[in-house]
Design a protein around this motif. Structure first.
Motif, PDB file in Angstrom:
ATOM      1  N   THR A 333       0.716  -0.827   0.116  1.00  0.00           N
ATOM      2  CA  THR A 333       0.019   0.094  -0.078  1.00  0.00           C
ATOM      3  C   THR A 333       0.453   1.328   0.187  1.00  0.00           C
ATOM      4  OG1 THR A 333      -2.003  -0.908   0.632  1.00  0.00           O
ATOM      5  CG2 THR A 333      -1.876   1.169   1.027  1.00  0.00           C
ATOM      6  N   VAL A 335       1.278   5.563   0.566  1.00  0.00           N
ATOM      7  CA  VAL A 335       1.066   5.745   1.446  1.00  0.00           C
ATOM      8  C   VAL A 335       2.250   7.060   1.394  1.00  0.00           C
ATOM      9  CG1 VAL A 335      -0.042   4.603   3.084  1.00  0.00           C
ATOM     10  CG2 VAL A 335       2.035   5.119   3.476  1.00  0.00           C
ATOM     11  N   GLU A 352      -4.571  10.239   7.386  1.00  0.00           N
ATOM     12  CA  GLU A 352      -4.372   9.757   6.211  1.00  0.00           C
ATOM     13  C   GLU A 352      -3.483   8.814   6.563  1.00  0.00           C
ATOM     14  OE1 GLU A 352      -2.828  10.952   2.802  1.00  0.00           O
ATOM     15  OE2 GLU A 352      -4.555  12.753   2.270  1.00  0.00           O
ATOM     16  N   ALA A 356      -5.155   4.697   6.779  1.00  0.00           N
ATOM     17  CA  ALA A 356      -5.389   3.783   6.093  1.00  0.00           C
ATOM     18  C   ALA A 356      -4.629   3.196   7.475  1.00  0.00           C
ATOM     19  CB  ALA A 356      -3.946   4.432   5.797  1.00  0.00           C
ATOM     20  N   PHE A 374      -5.181   3.737  -0.233  1.00  0.00           N
ATOM     21  CA  PHE A 374      -5.845   3.757   0.291  1.00  0.00           C
ATOM     22  C   PHE A 374      -6.808   6.165   0.409  1.00  0.00           C
ATOM     23  CE2 PHE A 374      -4.969   0.790   3.348  1.00  0.00           C
ATOM     24  CZ  PHE A 374      -6.227   0.763   3.655  1.00  0.00           C
TER      25      PHE A 374
END
Length: 378
Positions: A333, A335, A352, A356, A374
């Motif tokens: 993921t 970020v 965030e 996440a 996300f």
């Protein structure tokens, strides 16, 4: 967690608190990412090593979160700018307007003066940064405070930049010179690195510094949260996304160099964009000497620290291709500022990151695949 900055620390702590074993790796020899602060041995000043970071937010949960790990003391960012040998307050406010035009107008008089006499009302739908500025403040203020600084900051003429960069025109018709308008504003008493060190202080978190992440390492973990450059994860196989980077010319001074934390230099002829004086970021401390940075902006080359994503047409097209590649990858993921190729303030980064971590936990709980993003970059 790839990266020991805010994203990796916050997500790592949330997952550690929920029973996960977390490893945080960072290629640098310190935690904190670009928020890293350290005490200067010569002067005692707490220095923002990669440029100043001022915390401001309307997000009460985020404000409570950071204060759980570090005491935040009041700090208002009162920026000054030098234009043609004279010093003015930023953002442009009633004092700036009266000083610049040699007048003593009331708020309603100044508003009428700017909107009716200065603004270029022939521009009905501003498409560029330049048009946006001319439409709302007129030629004189634009050329004094916006044009030269923008050319230096972005490396191109304001007529080549989208109007969206000047989202909220920084003009106030009162004497408020607080650069930000958020409810919560402050600075960590002992610096951001001390705060992030406490966030990472958990028996289930292992921090490894001086370690460069390689994709093959992902096989050792159930999941990877990657806060490095999105294109870097794929070895820049499709090309490099464009960034602006910053060069800092550090110097010390015996005494008070400029009397404020941030002094912009609006004239294009001055090669740097601003000078920051770091002891003024901690006004509760007293230091005889001072540490200052002259700040220069340029296009980022390979090996440079990427600061500001350019996000113009070419970059957005390439970004779309990397997003498609990321969506097909699995097990990772992306970020943070670099992972999603977006400019993010610290409070948004923390928000965030919390979201996440919670999103990851919800996916695992419900048996769903963990997404590559996300927060979608586009």
């Amino acid at each position: 967690m790839v990266g020991a900055g805010l994203s990796g620390a916050v997500i790592g702590r949330e997952l550690a608190d929920h029973g996960y074993q977390v490893t945080v790796v960072d290629s640098r020899d310190h935690i904190g990412g670009n928020c890293h602060t350290e005490r200067d041995a010569e002067t005692g000043v707490l220095v923002h090593v990669y440029g100043p970071h001022i915390f401001h937010t309307d997000d009460e949960e985020v404000w409570t979160y950071v204060n759980d790990y570090e005491t935040f003391l009041p700090f208002k960012n009162r920026v000054k700018t030098t234009s043609k040998g004279r010093v003015y307050s930023l953002p442009v406010n009633l004092h700036t307007i009266n000083q610049f035009f040699g007048k003593a107008m009331r708020p309603d008089e100044a508003y009428a003066f700017i909107t009716e006499e200065q603004a270029d009302t022939s521009i009905e739908d501003p498409q560029t940064f330049e048009e946006q500025a001319l439409r709302f403040v007129g030629k004189e203020l634009y050329e004094a405070f916006f044009k030269g600084y923008t050319i230096k900051q972005w490396g191109c003429h304001p007529s080549e930049l989208p109007a969206s960069i000047l989202k909220r025109l920084p003009v106030r018709f009162n004497y408020d010179d607080n650069y930000f308008f958020h409810k919560f504003q402050g600075m960590p008493e002992n610096g951001y690195t001390a705060m992030i060190e406490r966030i990472l202080d958990h028996p289930a978190i292992t921090v490894k510094l001086g370690v460069t992440f390689e994709r093959g390492m992902a096989a050792e973990f159930d999941h990877v949260f990657y806060s490095g450059p999105l294109d870097g994860y794929f070895d820049y196989s499709l090309g490099r996304l464009g960034y602006r980077t910053l060069d800092f010319e550090r110097f010390t001074y015996s005494g008070d160099y400029q009397g404020c934390a941030v002094m912009n230099y609006a004239d294009e002829a001055v090669p740097f964009t601003r000078i920051t004086e770091h002891k003024h970021f901690a006004p509760w401390e007293r230091h005889e000497k001072s540490v200052c940075y002259r700040e220069y902006s340029r296009f980022a080359e390979a090996g440079d620290i990427p600061y500001y994503p350019i996000r113009q047409v070419r970059e957005k097209e390439l970004l779309g291709k990397y997003v498609e590649l990321a969506d097909r990858t699995g097990g990772v993921t992306f970020v943070g500022r670099l992972g999603t190729y977006r400019y993010l303030d610290m409070d948004v980064t923390i928000r965030e990151s919390l979201d996440a971590a919670r999103g990851f936990l919800a996916c695992i709980s419900n048996g769903r695949a963990v997404p590559a993003f996300f927060q979608r970059p586009l």
